[in-house]
Design a protein around this motif. Structure first.
Motif, PDB file in Angstrom:
ATOM      1  N   THR A  45      76.546  -2.923 -20.113  1.00 25.14           N
ATOM      2  CA  THR A  45      75.960  -2.483 -18.641  1.00 25.14           C
ATOM      3  C   THR A  45      74.854  -0.990 -19.017  1.00 25.14           C
ATOM      4  O   THR A  45      74.281  -0.659 -18.226  1.00 25.14           O
ATOM      5  CB  THR A  45      77.046  -1.772 -17.798  1.00 25.14           C
ATOM      6  N   VAL A  62      79.646  -3.525 -11.322  1.00 26.39           N
ATOM      7  CA  VAL A  62      79.158  -3.503  -9.963  1.00 26.39           C
ATOM      8  C   VAL A  62      78.304  -2.320  -9.705  1.00 26.39           C
ATOM      9  O   VAL A  62      77.080  -2.436  -9.100  1.00 26.39           O
ATOM     10  CB  VAL A  62      80.373  -3.229  -9.178  1.00 26.39           C
ATOM     11  N   ARG A  63      78.407  -1.275 -10.455  1.00 24.74           N
ATOM     12  CA  ARG A  63      77.397  -0.124 -10.047  1.00 24.74           C
ATOM     13  C   ARG A  63      76.176  -0.384 -10.790  1.00 24.74           C
ATOM     14  O   ARG A  63      75.035   0.099 -10.250  1.00 24.74           O
ATOM     15  CB  ARG A  63      78.030   1.095 -11.092  1.00 24.74           C
ATOM     16  N   GLY A  94      74.706  -3.007 -10.399  1.00 20.01           N
ATOM     17  CA  GLY A  94      73.718  -3.815  -9.409  1.00 20.01           C
ATOM     18  C   GLY A  94      73.008  -4.686  -9.629  1.00 20.01           C
ATOM     19  O   GLY A  94      72.716  -5.217 -11.100  1.00 20.01           O
ATOM     20  N   TRP A 100      74.476  -8.612 -12.417  1.00 21.61           N
ATOM     21  CA  TRP A 100      75.724  -7.803 -12.733  1.00 21.61           C
ATOM     22  C   TRP A 100      76.699  -7.959 -11.863  1.00 21.61           C
ATOM     23  O   TRP A 100      77.862  -7.855 -11.965  1.00 21.61           O
ATOM     24  CB  TRP A 100      75.199  -6.467 -12.948  1.00 21.61           C
ATOM     25  N   LEU A 101      76.373  -8.344 -10.436  1.00 20.39           N
ATOM     26  CA  LEU A 101      77.495  -8.476  -9.524  1.00 20.39           C
ATOM     27  C   LEU A 101      78.145  -9.782  -9.768  1.00 20.39           C
ATOM     28  O   LEU A 101      79.391  -9.842  -9.609  1.00 20.39           O
ATOM     29  CB  LEU A 101      76.875  -8.435  -8.204  1.00 20.39           C
ATOM     30  N   THR A 102      77.428 -10.797 -10.098  1.00 16.75           N
ATOM     31  CA  THR A 102      78.229 -12.148 -10.481  1.00 16.75           C
ATOM     32  C   THR A 102      79.063 -11.951 -11.635  1.00 16.75           C
ATOM     33  O   THR A 102      80.169 -12.188 -11.675  1.00 16.75           O
ATOM     34  CB  THR A 102      77.048 -13.203 -10.810  1.00 16.75           C
ATOM     35  N   ALA A 125      80.270  -9.196 -12.497  1.00 16.28           N
ATOM     36  CA  ALA A 125      81.584  -8.139 -12.323  1.00 16.28           C
ATOM     37  C   ALA A 125      82.709  -9.371 -11.529  1.00 16.28           C
ATOM     38  O   ALA A 125      83.712  -9.114 -11.960  1.00 16.28           O
ATOM     39  CB  ALA A 125      81.134  -7.083 -11.299  1.00 16.28           C
ATOM     40  N   VAL A 126      82.264 -10.114 -10.696  1.00 14.89           N
ATOM     41  CA  VAL A 126      83.310 -10.950  -9.975  1.00 14.89           C
ATOM     42  C   VAL A 126      83.832 -11.740 -10.895  1.00 14.89           C
ATOM     43  O   VAL A 126      85.125 -12.318 -11.066  1.00 14.89           O
ATOM     44  CB  VAL A 126      82.556 -11.850  -8.907  1.00 14.89           C
TER      45      VAL A 126
END
Length: 500
Positions: A328, A411-412, A414, A418-420, A422-423
């Motif tokens: 990240t 998540v941060r 963004g 990156w959201l995928t 994180a999930v």
């Protein structure tokens, strides 16, 4: 020589001298006792390194790194190479963890020496491995860093091949071949950086030191791959399960506890610090591979039927969270990587101690043959349960913070990618809980199997002495993460500053 300079030399010189001294006493047990005493003195020196002027540490444009203590002496003047050591809030927790685990492993040999060779030789090799790992964490010269990085290879190969299980030689060869691959890549990467920058000083190189974008991309590719082998990052991880499964208990503890951290520390200190443009370019790929490691490691663990092999594959997943945090390139993510490193070293070191105790008593690691442990050996079962729930990330224990912060950092960061990630990483965390609960159900519950039914309920004093510090640290870091993160906040923030 200042106290800080003396301590930097002492934490490297003591285990090096100790490895020689264990050959002197005529009696085997006395030799192991000498090695353990030297490891204890090394731990004292490592802890004392924290006393320094923390306020002036940081990353900045000139100079790039300012450690609490440093020693900078000419090494090879003709090539402008220096014996440059230093310690800061990023490296100090790993230095202390290395010294602690080496002490516990050397002390463990006073009680039990695995079959395959003399105890004094094993202790000497453990001390040599400690020199290499500590030197890697303390080196502030790229060539010196490479030299210490390589010191670990041969003694760890000898530990696996000499005191390991039935298939130890194949596992040791596989470990050596993969490590040599990483070493070649690291050497070429170091050459690319030093030739382009005209210096090997990590202090001067942090932030890019005027390296061109093309040079940084090439350097990060080479250095990143080298450290990915050691971390290990999927798909360069296949040496790890074999090495862990075949290594003796103390070898597995050192491998999992601190040897893997050489890869993640090198990625942060050297690859990201020296080639920030390369890090930004490769961050999405590193994030994808890190999440792949989390998911694949977890799925393999769900199907695994051997105790040590399951714990070994769990390391692939846990180090995936560490690497996701690094990918990240945020302060939160790098902090997640730092505390994840320490938590994994403490908890997985404890898990391998416990797995070794189970195998020593039952002479098997097959999960199907280990049911009912809580009925005949409740203390051992209780400690195994504690280590398992700490490793699966239970809030309040050390394993929680690294995984939670890594997901939060993604998540941060963004954006859809990156959201995928994180999930998917969060799903991997749920799978981690699933395979550790499966492990506990198979090993601790049910009717005692024939091999478990013969176990005595007690634990040896030497075992409790080796395991108690790790239990306490898992609790302490879980309840007070600032023990690790507090000292690293300044250097991490400043490192992120040079990445922008």
């Amino acid at each position: 020589m200042s106290l800080g300079e003396f301590l930097l030399v002492a934490v490297l010189a003591l285990p090096a001298v100790g490895a020689v001294l264990v050959a002197v006493p005529p009696r085997e047990r006395v030799a192991r006792l000498v090695g353990t005493a030297v490891a204890a003195l090394t731990l004292v020196g490592a802890v004392l390194l924290v006393f320094g002027d923390h306020g002036w540490f940081g990353y900045g444009p000139a100079p790039a790194v300012q450690p609490w203590h440093q020693l900078d002496l000419p090494w090879v003047p003709g090539l402008d190479l220096r014996f440059h050591l230093g310690v800061d809030g990023i490296s100090w927790p790993l230095v202390v963890l290395t010294a602690l685990l080496t002490l516990l492993c050397c002390g463990y040999t006073l009680w039990r020496v695995p079959a395959g060779g003399s105890g004094r030789a094993l202790v000497a090799l453990l001390l040599v491995v400690e020199v290499g790992i500590l030197g890697t964490f303390l080196a502030l010269d790229l060539v010196l860093f490479f030299a210490f990085f390589e010191v670990v290879l041969l003694p760890m190969y000898a530990i696996i091949a000499g005191w390991g299980g039935a298939d130890r030689r194949r596992a040791a060869r596989k470990f050596a071949l993969y490590t040599l691959l990483g070493s070649v890549l690291l050497l070429v990467g170091v050459y690319v950086v030093v030739a382009a920058a005209g210096t090997a000083d990590i202090v001067a190189l942090t932030g890019g030191a005027g390296l061109s974008r093309g040079t940084q991309l090439a350097a990060f590719t080479l250095l990143g791959l080298a450290f990915a082998v050691k971390a290990p990052l999927w798909p360069l991880h296949s040496w790890l399960p074999d090495a862990h499964t075949q290594a003796p208990t103390v070898g597995s503890v050192i491998l999992a506890g601190v040897l893997l951290k050489m890869g993640t520390y090198g990625l942060i200190r050297v690859a990201v610090g020296v080639a920030p443009e390369g890090a930004r370019w490769a961050a999405p790929v590193l994030g994808v591979l890190a999440v792949a490691a989390i998911l694949i490691g977890s799925l393999v663990c769900l199907a695994q039927d051997e105790l040590k092999r399951l714990i070994a594959y769990s390391s692939v997943g846990h180090m995936g969270f560490v690497l996701l945090g690094v990918a990240t390139l945020t302060a939160t993510g790098i902090q997640a990587a730092l505390i994840g490193n320490i938590a994994h070293g403490v908890i997985t070191g404890l898990l391998f101690f416990l797995a070794g105790a189970v195998k020593d008593r039952t002479h098997t690691g097959a999960l199907a043959e280990l049911s009912g442990l809580r009925e005949t050996a409740p203390r051992l079962a209780g400690l195994l349960g504690f280590a398992a729930v700490a490793s699966l990330g239970l809030p309040g224990l050390a394993g929680f913070w690294g995984e939670a912060f890594a997901v939060f950092a993604a998540v941060r960061r963004g954006g859809p990618l990156w959201l995928t990630l994180a999930v998917l990483a969060a799903v991997g965390g749920a799978l981690t809980a699933a395979y550790f609960l499966r492990l506990l159900r198979q090993v601790t519950h049910g009717r005692p199997s024939p091999v478990v039914g013969r176990l005595a309920p007690g634990l040896a004093g030497a075992e409790l002495t080796a395991w108690a510090p790790l239990v306490l640290l898992a609790l302490a870091v879980g309840l007070a993460p600032t023990l690790v993160l507090g000292l690293a906040t300044g250097p991490v923030d400043a490192l992120v500053g040079v990445l922008r």
